[in-house]
Design a protein around this motif. Structure first.
Motif, PDB file in Angstrom:
ATOM      1  N   LEU A   1       0.827  -1.197   0.000  1.00  0.00           N
ATOM      2  CA  LEU A   1       0.000   0.000   0.000  1.00  0.00           C
ATOM      3  C   LEU A   1       0.863   1.249   0.000  1.00  0.00           C
ATOM      4  N   ARG A   2       1.956   1.173   0.769  1.00  0.00           N
ATOM      5  CA  ARG A   2       2.961   2.221   0.818  1.00  0.00           C
ATOM      6  C   ARG A   2       4.321   1.538   0.876  1.00  0.00           C
ATOM      7  N   ARG A   3       5.388   2.327   0.759  1.00  0.00           N
ATOM      8  CA  ARG A   3       6.724   1.728   0.872  1.00  0.00           C
ATOM      9  C   ARG A   3       6.930   1.080   2.226  1.00  0.00           C
ATOM     10  N   TRP A   4       6.192   1.518   3.219  1.00  0.00           N
ATOM     11  CA  TRP A   4       6.367   1.052   4.586  1.00  0.00           C
ATOM     12  C   TRP A   4       5.198   0.200   5.074  1.00  0.00           C
ATOM     13  N   LEU A   5       4.210  -0.073   4.217  1.00  0.00           N
ATOM     14  CA  LEU A   5       3.019  -0.803   4.646  1.00  0.00           C
ATOM     15  C   LEU A   5       2.561  -1.757   3.549  1.00  0.00           C
ATOM     16  N   SER A   6       2.422  -3.043   3.882  1.00  0.00           N
ATOM     17  CA  SER A   6       1.966  -4.036   2.908  1.00  0.00           C
ATOM     18  C   SER A   6       0.982  -4.992   3.567  1.00  0.00           C
ATOM     19  N   ILE A   7       0.105  -5.556   2.740  1.00  0.00           N
ATOM     20  CA  ILE A   7      -0.857  -6.548   3.208  1.00  0.00           C
ATOM     21  C   ILE A   7      -0.684  -7.832   2.409  1.00  0.00           C
ATOM     22  N   ARG A   8      -1.108  -8.952   2.969  1.00  0.00           N
ATOM     23  CA  ARG A   8      -0.969 -10.242   2.296  1.00  0.00           C
ATOM     24  C   ARG A   8      -2.122 -11.155   2.653  1.00  0.00           C
ATOM     25  N   LEU A   9      -2.417 -12.057   1.723  1.00  0.00           N
ATOM     26  CA  LEU A   9      -3.433 -13.092   1.912  1.00  0.00           C
ATOM     27  C   LEU A   9      -2.846 -14.413   1.452  1.00  0.00           C
ATOM     28  N   ASN A  10      -3.245 -15.503   2.097  1.00  0.00           N
ATOM     29  CA  ASN A  10      -2.708 -16.816   1.765  1.00  0.00           C
ATOM     30  C   ASN A  10      -3.780 -17.868   1.970  1.00  0.00           C
ATOM     31  N   ALA A  11      -3.777 -18.886   1.114  1.00  0.00           N
ATOM     32  CA  ALA A  11      -4.713 -20.009   1.250  1.00  0.00           C
ATOM     33  C   ALA A  11      -4.041 -21.267   0.710  1.00  0.00           C
ATOM     34  N   GLY A  12      -4.462 -22.425   1.218  1.00  0.00           N
ATOM     35  CA  GLY A  12      -3.849 -23.669   0.755  1.00  0.00           C
ATOM     36  C   GLY A  12      -4.691 -24.875   1.087  1.00  0.00           C
TER      37      GLY A  12
END
Length: 388
Positions: A314-325
């Motif tokens: 989202l920003r250089r200092w902020l990220s989001i993630r999603l994972n499924a398996g």
């Protein structure tokens, strides 16, 4: 669960190094607080707890031109707020070295010793265990590489030794885990052909020998086996946009004891990272392989797993993630099949180049065709990472 990591994000999170002449020293420390609502993976009696985890790490890496040397030390300590019997103290020491001998030949070696644990509730954990199962592990690998124009060859010999400690039981007895002690030997041979920039076709053969210390085991079974895996596939590295290793083939495991079912079938290995944009990356992993188990009546486990994750800055200092398996384990010869689904998400906040704050949530659910092996689990984690 492994989450996708985009190339730009990785570049912005380089560890701070301390220059020591021709070596780089990289110390780090992570502290995690975890809430787990089912620490024993039980379907009938769920117990929740809060776990504090401390993981210090130290890496010393050479920056020589034609030779390589890497020393690693890792600690992992976990402390349960309520269930003190499940506290653990793990660690690993490793050294790897390599050298380029001329323009077409290279040799590499790696040696590691580790002390680990398996939490209560696992498939091979004794029923009624009063504490985690601890074990010692040694891994050694020697590899040779040869480059002949567009054709590359690699041969490696790998050795693994596992020694499981006995476990205290809730009834005051001691469970003997020596039946799980074993050595595993692998011979890997690979040839690849350069098809063009960033594209390569390969063929790979792996032979293995698995020998148990106690033969026969306490059930009177001889679990020694020999097997192989054949893989053919391609690798891609297209200008940091797509990186992939896709291989398929056949695998087989033959057991010494005629009462154990021999296992064979198609084999799969896939790993792909697609940097959709400079801020978004998609990651996919899949595999199909034969694993070991001492579950009564089972010769081995044919496991299939698929994982996908996406990460966005989202920003250089902020990220989001999603994972499924999804994972399916077939206990060959025992008639048992487990199906596990998991998914989760997280947020990473980069405070500065020395500090990161990571919050995540993970959910696992297992459904089995045998009674007593189902479970559901939620885990909430908050991690502080320090790079010095």
């Amino acid at each position: 669960m492994a989450f996708a990591k985009s190339e730009p994000t990785q570049k912005n999170r380089r560890d701070t190094t301390i220059q020591l002449g021709l070596f780089d020293l990289v110390p780090s420390l992570s502290v995690t607080e975890e809430f787990n609502d089912n620490i024993f993976l039980s379907d009938s009696t769920q117990k929740s707890d809060t776990i504090s985890r401390v993981v210090p790490a130290l890496t010393l890496q050479s920056n020589w031109q034609r030779a390589r040397l890497r020393l690693e030390a890792l600690g992992d300590a976990g402390f349960y707020a309520k269930s003190g019997e499940d506290d653990y103290l793990d660690g690993e020491l490793g050294v790897s070295a390599g050298s380029d001998i001329g323009p077409a030949f290279a040799v590499d070696g790696d040696f590691r010793i580790a002390k680990g644990h398996e939490d209560r509730g696992g498939d091979d954990i004794p029923t009624g265990a009063n504490e985690p199962v601890t074990y010692d592990e040694k891994n050694t690998e020697i590899a040779l590489r040869y480059f002949a124009g567009d054709v590359h060859y690699r041969a490696a010999m790998a050795f693994r030794q596992l020694d499981f400690d006995d476990t205290a039981l809730t009834n005051g007895g001691i469970a003997n885990n020596d039946d799980r002690d074993r050595t595993e030997l692998r011979l890997i041979m690979r040839a690849s052909y350069q098809l063009g920039p960033g594209r390569e076709a390969y063929g790979e053969t792996t032979f293995n020998q698995r020998e148990y210390e106690n033969t026969p085991d306490d059930q009177g079974i001889f679990r020694n086996s020999n097997g192989y895996r054949l893989l053919g596939g391609m690798t891609f590295d297209l200008t940091n946009l797509i990186k992939a290793d896709l291989g398929a083939g056949w695998m087989s495991q033959i057991y010494e004891d005629s009462r154990l079912q021999n296992n064979e079938g198609f084999s799969l290995r896939a790993a792909t990272t697609w940097n959709i944009t400079r801020m978004t990356a998609l990651d996919f992993r899949a595999k199909r392989e034969i694993g070991e188990t001492t579950v009564t009546g089972a010769s081995g486990i044919i496991g299939e797993s698929f994982d996908a994750g996406i990460e966005h800055e989202l920003r250089r200092w902020l990220s989001i993630r999603l994972n499924a398996g999804y994972q399916q384990d077939r206990f060959e010869g025992a008639g048992r099949t487990d199906k596990v689904t998991h998914f989760g998400g997280g947020v990473l906040y980069v405070v500065n180049r020395f500090t990161e704050l990571d919050g995540s949530w993970r959910y696992d659910q297992r459904k089995s065709n045998e009674t007593g092996h189902d479970y559901r689990r939620n885990r909430a984690l908050l991690t502080l990472r320090l790079k010095m």
